[in-house]
Write a protein that holds these residues in place. Sequence first.
Motif: not given
Length: 585
Positions: A82-87, A89-100
């Motif tokens: 939602e809040a992208k980070n242009k600084n 390369p991966t700033g357009d996405i994030e990982l919704l974690v299911h397992e840790l």
Amino acid sequence: MYRSHTNGELRMENAGQEVTLAGWVQKSRDKRFMIWVDLRDRYGITQLIFDEERTEASVIEKAKTLGREFVIQVKGTVIEREAKNKNIPTGDIELLVHELEILNEASLPPFTIEDETDGGEDIRMKYRYLDIRRNPVKNNLIFRHKVTQEVRNYLSNQDFIEVETPYLIKSTPEGARDFIVPSRMNQGEFYALPQSPQTFKQLLMVGGMDKYFQIVKCFRDEDLRADRQPEFTQIDCELAFIEQEDILRIFEGMTRHLLEKINNVKVGSFPRMTFEHAMKTYGNDKPDIRFGMEFGELNAVAQHKEFKVFNSAELVVGIAVPGGASYTRKEIDKLIDWVKRPQVGALGMVYVKCNEDGSYKSSVDKFYDQEDLAAWAEATGAKAGDLICVLSGPANKTRAQLSALRMELAERLGLRKSDEFAPLWVVDFPLLEWDEDTERYHAMHHPFTSPKTEDIALLDSEPGKVRANAYDLVLNGNEIGGGSIRIHDKEVQALMFKHLGFSEEEAKEQFGFLMNAFEYGAPPHGGLAFGLDRLVAILGGQETIRDFIAFPKNNSGRDVMINAPAAVANEVLEELSIASKPSED
């Protein structure tokens, strides 16, 4: 499988994919109903999100325990951020974690592992393995890898063969002190670690290898100066059936190749400068030619008045500082204090302000008139608005002092730009230099350097005037490589040993193996060695080689991380027939 992707790899086109990531926790932000974690590896950072509505409670609870530098593995779905980070390369996405899974917990690091860290140099060297996780150090090591790969590619395409030479060799009296290694199997005898593979690469030429190179560790047990290491890396090269011009062409080509491939910079043919001209014009044999401030010798226009300081000096020499006439008296006094520091050693400095109206104001107006000072301005190339700085004294010492001042002023004026590259060859070095302590001549490079053919006759009458078939490659005021055409004739080599003070017996004891090899047909040969650490640092826009070495020593030659050098047990010393330390009992 610990990971399906790296932390610098995922993009919007991966949205909806189930992936596995692993790495270190850079930071964690707990907003009660949602936790964000920055996961870092060598390739980058991916933001992880633990959401109470979409992540199991047990996973959320485990995420709350994460600390900085914990090593973890996560599985989840790539989603749009939602809040992208242009600084990043991966700033357009994030990982919704299911397992840790926590692979390893970590103590709180002694400094912040981020680009801008709060750790001082000493603490970062002690925990160098943590410092390497920071982008500046990591990227420097990757940069070094790219440079070495390009070197290997270039030399291999030029038909060079990479050959390894021994690390345990024989100690020789020439050059810096050797690091000594005792032999257990040969009691009372010692190996030395190589200062360079010099004799071995010459023997490879005798062996017909024709073109050799090696990226090799070398060792010198010398008093450390700033930014020197007791162990360093050379790009060591040797060629047969060549002349000096061939070597300059090949390695000028390699340097241009590196500048273009690594820095995207194209340069033309490298200028050439004799050692004599470099010393006279810049005060050292590795001049930085990115800027002017060339020396102007003033003896002829400064030693005709009653100023005893100049009249008694072997050399009076000055430089013109661009825009320096605007310096206040306080600023000039600070410059004078700078040259009087023990590290520089000047007794003082005379200055002349070249005013915009064409007049001159100097610190020696009592002795010199406007016509005199105008002659100084002409000799130094000073223009209106410049400041002339003048030193005097013994020629060699004074040139070295003015050279130090020139470099300091260029640094202050922003003239040493790291993204500008000014290479040049310095040639025609003296073959021998006089040593006041031993009262004899020493080889300026090493005893296998060939004298200029036309100067050999001077060896008996004026050895100090004999020029060497030697050359240095200089880049931005740093020597990045040096070499010579070697002596391949046993009679000339014997003559060289004689002038270096070796008896026939001493020469045979130290270098008999090389002389014997020359009996079996040594081809004309020569070579060059680059200092890889220095070369990489300059190409990387820096001059501190330590930043480009994985595990460097400090200024005292110590590895503070592993605490080396260190004492060894008395039993070990006794086994090596070395006197053990007395017991403290």
